[in-house]
Design a protein around this motif. Structure first.
Motif, PDB file in Angstrom:
ATOM      1  N   HIS A  30      67.336 -44.141  -0.636  1.00 18.43           N
ATOM      2  CA  HIS A  30      67.528 -43.689  -2.071  1.00 18.43           C
ATOM      3  C   HIS A  30      66.285 -44.393  -2.932  1.00 18.43           C
ATOM      4  O   HIS A  30      65.759 -43.590  -3.795  1.00 18.43           O
ATOM      5  CB  HIS A  30      68.754 -44.449  -2.733  1.00 18.43           C
ATOM      6  N   LEU A  31      65.603 -45.397  -2.511  1.00 20.46           N
ATOM      7  CA  LEU A  31      64.496 -46.018  -3.221  1.00 20.46           C
ATOM      8  C   LEU A  31      63.314 -45.124  -2.830  1.00 20.46           C
ATOM      9  O   LEU A  31      62.505 -44.625  -3.772  1.00 20.46           O
ATOM     10  CB  LEU A  31      64.075 -47.202  -2.786  1.00 20.46           C
ATOM     11  N   ASN A  32      63.039 -44.497  -1.653  1.00 22.28           N
ATOM     12  CA  ASN A  32      62.371 -43.812  -1.208  1.00 22.28           C
ATOM     13  C   ASN A  32      62.419 -42.457  -2.058  1.00 22.28           C
ATOM     14  O   ASN A  32      61.409 -41.838  -2.268  1.00 22.28           O
ATOM     15  CB  ASN A  32      62.255 -43.339   0.286  1.00 22.28           C
ATOM     16  N   ASP A  36      57.941 -42.773  -7.170  1.00 22.75           N
ATOM     17  CA  ASP A  36      56.761 -41.792  -7.469  1.00 22.75           C
ATOM     18  C   ASP A  36      56.040 -41.172  -6.257  1.00 22.75           C
ATOM     19  O   ASP A  36      56.081 -41.717  -5.234  1.00 22.75           O
ATOM     20  CB  ASP A  36      56.029 -42.166  -8.732  1.00 22.75           C
ATOM     21  N   ASP A  37      55.055 -40.453  -6.501  1.00 19.83           N
ATOM     22  CA  ASP A  37      53.872 -40.115  -5.464  1.00 19.83           C
ATOM     23  C   ASP A  37      52.945 -41.117  -4.720  1.00 19.83           C
ATOM     24  O   ASP A  37      52.491 -40.677  -3.917  1.00 19.83           O
ATOM     25  CB  ASP A  37      53.133 -38.807  -6.190  1.00 19.83           C
ATOM     26  N   ASP A  38      53.047 -42.224  -5.480  1.00 20.36           N
ATOM     27  CA  ASP A  38      52.460 -43.034  -4.631  1.00 20.36           C
ATOM     28  C   ASP A  38      53.372 -44.185  -4.104  1.00 20.36           C
ATOM     29  O   ASP A  38      52.748 -45.073  -3.624  1.00 20.36           O
ATOM     30  CB  ASP A  38      51.473 -44.032  -5.736  1.00 20.36           C
ATOM     31  N   GLY A  39      54.573 -44.084  -4.175  1.00 16.03           N
ATOM     32  CA  GLY A  39      55.679 -44.761  -3.598  1.00 16.03           C
ATOM     33  C   GLY A  39      56.117 -46.046  -4.593  1.00 16.03           C
ATOM     34  O   GLY A  39      56.858 -46.961  -4.048  1.00 16.03           O
ATOM     35  N   PHE A  40      55.952 -46.090  -5.612  1.00 14.48           N
ATOM     36  CA  PHE A  40      56.126 -47.015  -6.700  1.00 14.48           C
ATOM     37  C   PHE A  40      57.562 -46.603  -7.576  1.00 14.48           C
ATOM     38  O   PHE A  40      57.760 -45.489  -7.836  1.00 14.48           O
ATOM     39  CB  PHE A  40      55.323 -47.203  -7.825  1.00 14.48           C
ATOM     40  N   ILE A  41      58.413 -47.803  -7.766  1.00 14.27           N
ATOM     41  CA  ILE A  41      59.788 -47.566  -8.322  1.00 14.27           C
ATOM     42  C   ILE A  41      59.816 -48.501  -9.451  1.00 14.27           C
ATOM     43  O   ILE A  41      59.730 -49.588  -9.305  1.00 14.27           O
ATOM     44  CB  ILE A  41      60.863 -47.749  -7.233  1.00 14.27           C
ATOM     45  N   GLY A  42      59.853 -47.930 -10.582  1.00 16.44           N
ATOM     46  CA  GLY A  42      60.182 -48.732 -11.736  1.00 16.44           C
ATOM     47  C   GLY A  42      61.527 -49.092 -12.253  1.00 16.44           C
ATOM     48  O   GLY A  42      61.924 -50.008 -13.218  1.00 16.44           O
ATOM     49  N   ASN A  43      62.810 -48.670 -11.626  1.00 22.83           N
ATOM     50  CA  ASN A  43      63.854 -48.788 -11.999  1.00 22.83           C
ATOM     51  C   ASN A  43      64.748 -49.030 -10.742  1.00 22.83           C
ATOM     52  O   ASN A  43      66.002 -48.756 -10.425  1.00 22.83           O
ATOM     53  CB  ASN A  43      64.521 -47.615 -12.743  1.00 22.83           C
ATOM     54  N   ALA A  44      64.097 -50.080  -9.934  1.00 24.61           N
ATOM     55  CA  ALA A  44      64.962 -50.257  -8.506  1.00 24.61           C
ATOM     56  C   ALA A  44      66.376 -50.795  -8.559  1.00 24.61           C
ATOM     57  O   ALA A  44      67.108 -50.516  -7.987  1.00 24.61           O
ATOM     58  CB  ALA A  44      63.936 -51.303  -7.631  1.00 24.61           C
ATOM     59  N   LYS A  45      66.214 -51.552  -9.530  1.00 29.15           N
ATOM     60  CA  LYS A  45      67.683 -52.347  -9.841  1.00 29.15           C
ATOM     61  C   LYS A  45      68.652 -51.366 -10.377  1.00 29.15           C
ATOM     62  O   LYS A  45      69.778 -51.344  -9.975  1.00 29.15           O
ATOM     63  CB  LYS A  45      67.530 -53.461 -10.854  1.00 29.15           C
ATOM     64  N   THR A  46      68.244 -50.215 -11.200  1.00 28.41           N
ATOM     65  CA  THR A  46      69.325 -48.944 -11.432  1.00 28.41           C
ATOM     66  C   THR A  46      69.741 -48.663 -10.451  1.00 28.41           C
ATOM     67  O   THR A  46      71.075 -48.179 -10.392  1.00 28.41           O
ATOM     68  CB  THR A  46      68.705 -48.529 -12.617  1.00 28.41           C
ATOM     69  N   ILE A  47      68.853 -48.156  -9.416  1.00 27.10           N
ATOM     70  CA  ILE A  47      68.926 -47.426  -8.331  1.00 27.10           C
ATOM     71  C   ILE A  47      69.971 -48.177  -7.614  1.00 27.10           C
ATOM     72  O   ILE A  47      71.060 -47.636  -6.688  1.00 27.10           O
ATOM     73  CB  ILE A  47      67.874 -47.030  -7.450  1.00 27.10           C
ATOM     74  N   LYS A  48      69.785 -49.623  -7.252  1.00 30.54           N
ATOM     75  CA  LYS A  48      70.767 -50.311  -6.528  1.00 30.54           C
ATOM     76  C   LYS A  48      72.079 -50.265  -7.159  1.00 30.54           C
ATOM     77  O   LYS A  48      72.995 -50.066  -6.447  1.00 30.54           O
ATOM     78  CB  LYS A  48      70.058 -51.792  -6.645  1.00 30.54           C
ATOM     79  N   MET A  50      73.377 -47.937  -8.765  1.00 34.21           N
ATOM     80  CA  MET A  50      73.858 -46.283  -8.694  1.00 34.21           C
ATOM     81  C   MET A  50      74.672 -46.084  -7.370  1.00 34.21           C
ATOM     82  O   MET A  50      75.681 -45.565  -7.219  1.00 34.21           O
ATOM     83  CB  MET A  50      72.948 -45.449  -9.041  1.00 34.21           C
ATOM     84  N   VAL A  51      73.996 -46.866  -6.387  1.00 36.25           N
ATOM     85  CA  VAL A  51      74.203 -46.459  -4.934  1.00 36.25           C
ATOM     86  C   VAL A  51      75.347 -47.267  -4.356  1.00 36.25           C
ATOM     87  O   VAL A  51      75.941 -47.511  -3.290  1.00 36.25           O
ATOM     88  CB  VAL A  51      73.147 -46.380  -4.149  1.00 36.25           C
ATOM     89  N   GLY A  52      75.771 -48.359  -5.327  1.00 33.02           N
ATOM     90  CA  GLY A  52      76.582 -49.324  -4.982  1.00 33.02           C
ATOM     91  C   GLY A  52      76.034 -50.414  -3.853  1.00 33.02           C
ATOM     92  O   GLY A  52      77.039 -51.103  -3.178  1.00 33.02           O
ATOM     93  N   ALA A  53      74.783 -50.766  -3.838  1.00 32.70           N
ATOM     94  CA  ALA A  53      74.214 -51.689  -2.986  1.00 32.70           C
ATOM     95  C   ALA A  53      74.330 -53.105  -3.796  1.00 32.70           C
ATOM     96  O   ALA A  53      74.276 -53.024  -4.814  1.00 32.70           O
ATOM     97  CB  ALA A  53      72.763 -51.259  -2.859  1.00 32.70           C
ATOM     98  N   SER A  54      74.260 -53.936  -2.880  1.00 32.43           N
ATOM     99  CA  SER A  54      74.124 -55.450  -3.327  1.00 32.43           C
ATOM    100  C   SER A  54      72.879 -56.046  -3.513  1.00 32.43           C
ATOM    101  O   SER A  54      72.051 -55.423  -3.195  1.00 32.43           O
ATOM    102  CB  SER A  54      75.156 -56.185  -2.613  1.00 32.43           C
ATOM    103  N   ASP A  55      72.802 -57.287  -4.209  1.00 36.34           N
ATOM    104  CA  ASP A  55      71.409 -58.047  -4.255  1.00 36.34           C
ATOM    105  C   ASP A  55      71.117 -58.409  -2.918  1.00 36.34           C
ATOM    106  O   ASP A  55      69.691 -58.374  -2.780  1.00 36.34           O
ATOM    107  CB  ASP A  55      71.878 -59.216  -5.239  1.00 36.34           C
ATOM    108  N   ASP A  56      71.967 -58.589  -2.187  1.00 31.43           N
ATOM    109  CA  ASP A  56      71.736 -58.915  -0.642  1.00 31.43           C
ATOM    110  C   ASP A  56      70.820 -57.932  -0.036  1.00 31.43           C
ATOM    111  O   ASP A  56      70.059 -58.063   0.587  1.00 31.43           O
ATOM    112  CB  ASP A  56      72.720 -59.587   0.043  1.00 31.43           C
ATOM    113  N   ASP A  57      71.465 -56.784  -0.467  1.00 30.06           N
ATOM    114  CA  ASP A  57      70.542 -55.509   0.458  1.00 30.06           C
ATOM    115  C   ASP A  57      69.327 -55.429  -0.281  1.00 30.06           C
ATOM    116  O   ASP A  57      68.149 -55.452   0.395  1.00 30.06           O
ATOM    117  CB  ASP A  57      71.458 -54.271   0.055  1.00 30.06           C
TER     118      ASP A  57
END
Length: 249
Positions: A30-32, A36-48, A50-57
């Motif tokens: 999901h992070l991938n 963006d087109d250079d591989g950067f994510i500015g809202n990684a915690k939001t995505i985490k 959204m998909v029900g992942a944990s801090d440990d993931d």
């Protein structure tokens, strides 16, 4: 930003990746997809979330170095340029320029933290992400020349292995061939074009002496003296009657 993302089995089918929990693997995909087109994510915690992942993931992806975090909260996919090759007409440079300046790219095509003179960027022509065509006379840092661009040996060999179904390793003799072509001005897309062309032309072909043409899908043949000829061939240009291999290869 491009709407499609690719994933390399050289990353996602390794033991270190598959040994991670499914929730961690899911977060990585999901992070991938959201990068963006250079591989950067500015809202990684939001995505985490959204998909029900944990801090440990999230922490496990950092610990296993699948993502690189910055103090700003931005993260980047370490193997982004191994996964993705994006056409320049669909490429949009990242807005996270401050973070990008903190990275360099190693010879395997991976991001690493560390200041550098500049990360290879996409040419405004037909080039793909990860290719740096700044002039035919430029040389690579591995040859001791002032360029600042590392040769993506691993990316090239991995691409050949995927296309040809081989298991070549990045050894000295293969690096020497790639380096020689690189110093002539060839770049990542040129190597990919040669691999694409000759995989299409040689797969399933048997010469009149019974030899399979597929055995020539190897670095010593593809990246040798006929590189430019192979690069300009038309894919799937198989002969109606297989020729003698010495005349064709």
């Amino acid at each position: 930003m491009a709407n499609r993302r690719m994933f390399s089995k050289n990353i996602t089918e390794t033991d270190i990746f598959l040994d991670m929990p499914m929730s961690t693997q899911c977060l990585y995909f999901h992070l991938n997809m959201s990068a963006d087109d250079d591989g950067f994510i500015g809202n990684a915690k939001t995505i985490k979330r959204m998909v029900g992942a944990s801090d440990d993931d999230f922490k496990l992806l950092m610990a296993k170095e699948f993502i690189i975090p910055f103090e700003s909260g931005v993260v980047v996919i370490k193997d982004w340029k191994i996964h993705n090759y994006i056409r320049s007409d669909r490429y949009n440079s990242t807005v996270y320029t401050k973070e990008k300046k903190q990275l360099k790219q190693n010879e395997n095509g991976q991001y690493e933290l560390g200041m550098t003179s500049g990360i290879p960027t996409v040419d405004t022509g037909k080039d793909r992400l990860g290719k740096d065509r700044l002039g035919k006379d430029r040389k690579d840092t591995m040859s001791g020349k002032p360029d600042g661009v590392s040769i993506p040996y691993q990316v090239i060999i991995s691409y050949l292995n995927e296309k040809a179904g081989k298991k070549f390793k990045v050894v000295t003799k293969h690096k020497d061939l790639i380096k020689a072509r690189w110093n002539e001005g060839q770049r990542l897309e040129d190597f990919q074009t040669v691999i694409d062309n000759m995989s299409a032309n040689w797969k399933g072909v048997t010469f009149s002496n019974g030899t399979s043409a597929e055995k020539y899908l190897q670095p010593s043949t593809l990246f040798g003296s006929k590189f430019e000829e192979y690069r300009n061939q038309t894919p799937d240009n198989k002969p109606t009657k297989p020729k003698n291999e010495l005349d064709w290869v």
